[in-house]
Design an enzyme around this catalytic site. Sequence first.
Site, PDB file in Angstrom:
ATOM      1  N   TYR A  22       0.811  -1.247   0.005  1.00 52.13           N
ATOM      2  CA  TYR A  22       0.189  -0.152   0.150  1.00 52.13           C
ATOM      3  C   TYR A  22       0.833   1.155   0.108  1.00 52.13           C
ATOM      4  CZ  TYR A  22      -3.681  -3.292   1.199  1.00 52.13           C
ATOM      5  OH  TYR A  22      -4.513  -4.383   1.190  1.00 52.13           O
ATOM      6  N   ASN A  71     -13.369   3.328  -1.480  1.00 51.33           N
ATOM      7  CA  ASN A  71     -12.446   2.331  -1.271  1.00 51.33           C
ATOM      8  C   ASN A  71     -12.853   1.722   0.209  1.00 51.33           C
ATOM      9  OD1 ASN A  71     -10.525   0.284  -0.965  1.00 51.33           O
ATOM     10  ND2 ASN A  71      -8.779   1.460  -1.218  1.00 51.33           N
ATOM     11  N   HIS A  77     -15.291  -6.971  -0.669  1.00 52.96           N
ATOM     12  CA  HIS A  77     -15.523  -8.477  -1.119  1.00 52.96           C
ATOM     13  C   HIS A  77     -16.283  -9.144  -0.592  1.00 52.96           C
ATOM     14  CE1 HIS A  77     -11.454  -7.480  -2.441  1.00 52.96           C
ATOM     15  NE2 HIS A  77     -10.980  -7.218  -1.242  1.00 52.96           N
ATOM     16  N   ASP A  84     -25.679  -2.877  -1.670  1.00 52.40           N
ATOM     17  CA  ASP A  84     -26.929  -2.325  -1.732  1.00 52.40           C
ATOM     18  C   ASP A  84     -27.289  -1.000  -1.834  1.00 52.40           C
ATOM     19  OD1 ASP A  84     -27.995  -4.993  -2.442  1.00 52.40           O
ATOM     20  OD2 ASP A  84     -28.789  -5.367  -0.353  1.00 52.40           O
ATOM     21  N   HIS A  97      -9.265   0.714  -5.624  1.00 48.24           N
ATOM     22  CA  HIS A  97      -8.320  -0.136  -4.868  1.00 48.24           C
ATOM     23  C   HIS A  97      -6.818   0.259  -5.114  1.00 48.24           C
ATOM     24  CE1 HIS A  97     -11.532  -2.496  -3.487  1.00 48.24           C
ATOM     25  NE2 HIS A  97     -11.932  -2.623  -4.522  1.00 48.24           N
ATOM     26  N   ARG A 108      -9.892 -11.924  -3.133  1.00 48.80           N
ATOM     27  CA  ARG A 108     -10.000 -10.412  -3.358  1.00 48.80           C
ATOM     28  C   ARG A 108     -10.435 -10.190  -4.698  1.00 48.80           C
ATOM     29  NH1 ARG A 108      -6.890  -8.038   1.086  1.00 48.80           N
ATOM     30  NH2 ARG A 108      -5.649  -9.293   1.931  1.00 48.80           N
TER      31      ARG A 108
HETATM   32  C1  DQA Z   1      -7.675  -2.779  -0.796  1.00 42.97           C
HETATM   33  C2  DQA Z   1      -7.761  -3.958  -1.116  1.00 42.97           C
HETATM   34  C3  DQA Z   1      -8.578  -5.026  -0.410  1.00 42.97           C
HETATM   35  O1  DQA Z   1      -8.587  -6.482  -0.901  1.00 42.97           O
HETATM   36  C4  DQA Z   1      -7.962  -4.914   1.181  1.00 42.97           C
HETATM   37  O2  DQA Z   1      -8.889  -5.694   2.127  1.00 42.97           O
HETATM   38  C5  DQA Z   1      -7.670  -3.468   1.492  1.00 42.97           C
HETATM   39  C6  DQA Z   1      -7.458  -2.586   0.587  1.00 42.97           C
HETATM   40  C7  DQA Z   1      -6.796  -1.738  -1.858  1.00 42.97           C
HETATM   41  O3  DQA Z   1      -7.197  -0.566  -1.515  1.00 42.97           O
HETATM   42  O4  DQA Z   1      -5.883  -2.185  -2.187  1.00 42.97           O
HETATM   43  O5  DQA Z   1      -7.922  -3.307   2.846  1.00 42.97           O
HETATM   44  O6  DQA Z   1      -9.007  -2.247  -0.876  1.00 42.97           O
END
Ligand code: DQA
Length: 141
Positions: A22, A71, A77, A84, A97, A108
């Site tokens: 990240y 996000n 997931h 909804d 993401h 994911r």
């Molecule tokens: C995420 C990807 C998701 O799978 C994960 O649970 C996150 C971050 C991303 O920004 O890449 O918390 O949403």
Amino acid sequence: MRILLLNGPNLDTLGTREPSVYGSRSFEDYVAELRVVFSTHELAYFQSNVEGELINALRAAEAGSDGVVMNAAGYSHTSVALRDAVALMSVPVVEVHISNVHAREPFRHQLLTAAACVGCISGFGLEGYRLAVEYLLRRGA
Ligand code: DQA
């Protein structure tokens, strides 16, 4: 225009959370930069680790914002309720993401919320948020 940036669970730890996935920048730092880039628009930011609070934020954005960049993190997931909530909105929601979820674990790959959004950006790091805002502004949100 007023755009809401809406972040879900664990994204409050950006900067220190799994930097190899990240990055090492906090979201607050990145938002400050975005606000300079889009200085003629209002970028609101809300983060919560609580599913219902994210739904309430979407509901509020329906009245108070022209578009949403969301996000929902892990809830993307799993959350039928969040999907909804997006589906009943009349203002556009773009899913972002940071990581490329399709190149990660199979759990994911399913994105319940993305199917209710106007589009989904995945894998461009924090820049995904800028791209999403740009899209919303160009389309007139
Ligand atoms: C995420 C990807 C998701 O799978 C994960 O649970 C996150 C971050 C991303 O920004 O890449 O918390 O949403």
